[in-house]
Design an enzyme around this catalytic site. Structure first.
Site, short mmCIF file in Angstrom:
data_model
loop_
_atom_site.label_atom_id
_atom_site.label_comp_id
_atom_site.label_asym_id
_atom_site.label_seq_id
_atom_site.Cartn_x
_atom_site.Cartn_y
_atom_site.Cartn_z
N HIS A 488 40.18 21.29 44.21
CA HIS A 488 39.27 20.23 43.75
C HIS A 488 39.73 19.70 42.39
O HIS A 488 39.94 18.49 42.22
CB HIS A 488 37.85 20.79 43.67
CG HIS A 488 36.83 19.80 43.20
ND1 HIS A 488 35.93 19.19 44.04
CD2 HIS A 488 36.56 19.30 41.96
CE1 HIS A 488 35.16 18.36 43.35
NE2 HIS A 488 35.52 18.41 42.08
N GLU A 489 39.89 20.58 41.44
CA GLU A 489 40.26 20.14 40.09
C GLU A 489 41.66 19.52 40.08
O GLU A 489 41.93 18.59 39.34
CB GLU A 489 40.18 21.30 39.09
CG GLU A 489 38.78 21.88 38.91
CD GLU A 489 37.70 20.83 38.62
OE1 GLU A 489 38.01 19.80 37.99
OE2 GLU A 489 36.55 21.05 39.05
N HIS A 492 41.35 15.88 40.90
CA HIS A 492 41.06 15.07 39.73
C HIS A 492 42.33 14.89 38.90
O HIS A 492 42.62 13.81 38.39
CB HIS A 492 40.01 15.76 38.85
CG HIS A 492 38.60 15.70 39.39
ND1 HIS A 492 37.99 14.52 39.74
CD2 HIS A 492 37.69 16.67 39.61
CE1 HIS A 492 36.75 14.79 40.17
NE2 HIS A 492 36.55 16.08 40.10
ZN LIG Z 1 34.82 17.12 40.58
#
Ligand SMILES: [Zn+2]
Length: 701
Positions: A488-489, A492
């Site tokens: 997830h990170e 980003h």
């Molecule tokens: Zn997030």
């Protein structure tokens, strides 16, 4: 002080050295005050100079130098904020908090500066505007929008009122949080009969025992903080204990307790003030204002989205509840299922259906395998190479990597700080160290070709390696949830690092709409559920064997446990939030609780007791940034699932053409165009909810 003078004396204070990567080996807390003060002075002088009539309202004379000057402040302050997050020792905390009010004041001042607003308007109205790049035009548009929403266009005699409302709202939000925290802290349940702990895991008992001991009491102390509350609701066999905790939790900051800690009057006041401010800006209600900088176009569009989702999820949620009731009755001898039984019965049902141990799964996710797996997903999807790199770091555990094109050209770099430390903020997050942009003065260039390359921080709080093997430290092992968080990170991070935009203000995640910013991050999580990825990404810490397929199948089956119920819960919160800020008159007869009851009648399948005071603890919308924006969670999930659906359509999660298109239409363009345009360019159509429903097991194929 001009930009050039700053550049001549970079060695005096390492925070003022913008020539390359942050100097984590040299920066000390005592650098903060002088560096940030100097940059604030510099920025104020720059604002004064650029807003004067002598400066032409053009990109080159005004917008570009303003952006350059502000970047130095945000980079230096970003380093301070980062170190404060990852090394929160007293000296750094003091250094950060010491300058925080001044930095906040500066940004508030800039937001209210009508001369700057006038210059941006003049550029937008000039002959030059049409000739600017799309990214430059987008920067100007965003500036104008933000100035307008902070009241810059109001008549002079209205501005003091607008400002007063903003300040009162800030105080009300802070008070809302404080009341919630105070009432959370005010409650404790002291258990003295050990028999009442039946069902609770050892670590939860131990923590409760220590909490009691700290107060010099015997027995076990339970509180309303998550690490204490959740295990009770999930595992405690004692129905009395669960019921007592549930009631206390559900009635925090409400009329049942201390009158000065009741959030009810604050809610009404916040809603009134938000509405007044919205109307001053020319909107009917606060929800309309909230949506202006978001991807969603209108309140009716979001309402329609939420109601459609509710209708689709409902049959699955009804089945979830029927299963729960049947299991409670047949297996747990609970004739009725009370609200404080739901978590408990759910946990028992989950175990009965899909029993597997998190602990067992964890043995397969060793750090080296996981990182290699993640990197190989990125490399095959986006055609880049990842390599270890060197940089000064803030802790010896931190690793540093570079991303290159196949031809060996630098794309971006990132720090990876994986392990929990006592001085590190909790959770996981991505932050930027340096943003991509085209450098205007060659002397400032940090790399070739006049492009400043982006640099990111990826931070997690995973367990560090424990123990040794063959005289060497054993690798760290992660839970599947943690691996998912890392993906997830990284999503980003890729949004920030793979951007090709030349204007800082809209490069990478800058300027991306709030309700679309989770698209790349949630997209990447899908790869943690691909067997082909997991097979290569796992190796048992002792045997080196990959994750067994049978274990994976159990994980996959449990993934969508109660997804119908969970979807309806999110829809209920979102719908309540949106209606409260659009179709609700805070000065009228109907109470907030009546509105909530109507929402529940429409969408909920499990209705809490009449004395439940959910709004009084809904900090996301009353004390966080989510007012009329709670729907964003589900909205972004639709986008990310639908993007992943393009790979499913292609029959291959690594389909090369689709991967390159995701790179060029979503990641590369960052905030330089609207999220819906990027989505359409990638998917060739409007977003559809089907992929999300399918991934959550709510479409029966
Ligand atoms: Zn997030």
């Amino acid at each position: 002080m001009t930009v050039n003078q700053l550049q001549e004396t970079p060695l005096l204070n390492p925070l003022l050295d913008f020539a390359g990567l942050p100097r984590f080996d040299a920066i000390v807390p005592s650098d903060v005050q002088p560096a940030i003060s100097q940059l604030l002075d510099h920025c104020r002088a720059l604002v004064a100079r650029l807003s004067s009539d002598a400066v032409a309202a053009t990109w080159a004379d005004f917008a570009a130098p303003l952006g350059d000057g502000f970047e130095q402040l945000s980079r230096a302050w970003g380093i301070v904020g980062h170190v404060h997050s990852v090394n929160d020792v007293p000296a750094w905390r003091d250094a950060y908090n010491g300058m925080l009010p001044e930095v906040s004041r500066f940004y508030a001042e800039v937001g209210q500066n009508v001369k700057l607003f006038a210059k941006y308007k003049a550029i937008a109205g000039s002959a030059e505007y049409a000739g600017l790049s799309a990214a430059q035009r987008r920067v100007i548009e965003n500036e104008l929008r933000d100035f307008r929403l902070s009241g810059a266009e109001l008549a002079e005699d209205s501005k003091p009122r607008f400002q007063a409302i903003s300040e009162e709202l800030a105080q009300l939000s802070a008070k809302f949080s404080e009341n919630l925290l105070d009432t959370t802290n005010a409650f404790a349940e002291l258990v003295t009969d050990e028999a009442e702990l039946a069902g609770l895991p050892d670590d939860a008992r131990q923590a409760a025992r220590e909490a009691a001991e700290q107060e010099g009491k015997s027995g076990w102390k339970f509180t309303l903080h998550m690490p204490s509350y959740l295990p009770v609701m999930q595992y405690a066999d004692s129905r009395r204990l669960r019921a007592a905790m549930y009631r206390a939790y559900a009635t925090r900051a409400a009329e049942f307790g201390a009158v000065e800690l009741d959030n009810t009057p604050l809610i009404r006041r916040i809603l009134e003030l938000r509405r007044e401010q919205a109307q001053m800006l020319g909107y009917a209600n606060f929800a309309e204002v909230s949506l202006v900088p978001k991807m969603a176009e209108s309140v009716p569009q979001v309402l329609c989205f939420l109601r459609d989702l509710a209708v689709r999820a409902r049959p699955f949620a009804e089945k979830d509840v029927a299963d729960l009731r049947a299991f409670a009755r047949d297996q747990l001898a609970l004739a009725t299922m009370e609200p404080w039984d739901i978590g408990y019965v759910s946990e028992k049902l989950l175990q009965a259906r899909y029993a597997f141990s998190e602990q067992e799964v964890k043995q397969y996710f060793t750090e080296d395998k996981v990182l290699a797996g993640l990197f190989s997903v990125i490399e095959s999807l986006f055609g880049v190479h990842l390599k270890p790199d060197c940089a000064p770091v803030w802790h010896e555990d931190v690793r540093f990597f570079r991303i290159e094109t196949p031809a060996g050209e630098l794309v971006g770099q990132f720090y990876l700080d994986l392990y929990a430390r006592p001085t590190k903020r909790g959770g996981a997050w991505m932050d930027e160290a340096i943003g991509r942009r085209r450098i205007r003065q060659e002397s400032l260039a940090t790399s070739s070709k006049g492009i400043q390359r982006p640099v990111a921080y990826l931070n997690c709080n995973f367990s560090r390696p424990i123990g040794e093997r063959d005289g060497k430290a054993r690798p760290a092992i992660f839970t599947h949830d943690e691996v998912s968080t890392l993906f997830h990170e990284t999503g980003h991070g890729l949004h920030h690092l793979l951007t090709q935009v030349d204007e800082l203000g809209v490069a990478g995640i800058h300027g991306v709409e709030w309700d679309a910013v989770e698209l790349p991050s949630q997209f990447m999580e899908n790869y943690c559920w691909e067997w082909r990825v997991l097979e290569g990404m796992t190796g048992h810490i002792d045997t080196g064997q990959p994750l067994p397929r049978a274990l994976f199948d159990k994980m996959l089956a449990a993934k969508n446990f109660q997804s119908g119920l969970q979807t309806l819960r999110q829809v209920e919160f979102s719908l309540f939030d949106l209606l409260l800020h659009s179709d609700y008159d805070p000065a009228g007869e109907r109470s907030v609780l009546e509105l909530l009851a109507d929402v529940r009648r429409e969408v909920a399948v499990l209705v809490p007791p009449e004395w439940h005071r959910f709004p009084n603890s809904f900090a996301h919308i009353f004390a966080g940034g989510y007012g009329a924006g709670y729907y964003s969670y589900k909205w972004a999930e639709v986008l990310s699932a639908d993007c992943y659906g393009a790979f499913e359509d292609a029959g291959n999660p690594f389909d090369q053409a689709t991967g390159r298109r995701f790179l060029s239409e979503i990641l590369s363009v960052g905030g330089s165009r609207s999220a819906i345009d990027s989505f359409r360019a990638f998917r060739g159509r409007e977003p559809q909810v089907d992929a999300l429903l399918r991934h959550s097991g709510m479409i029966t194929a």
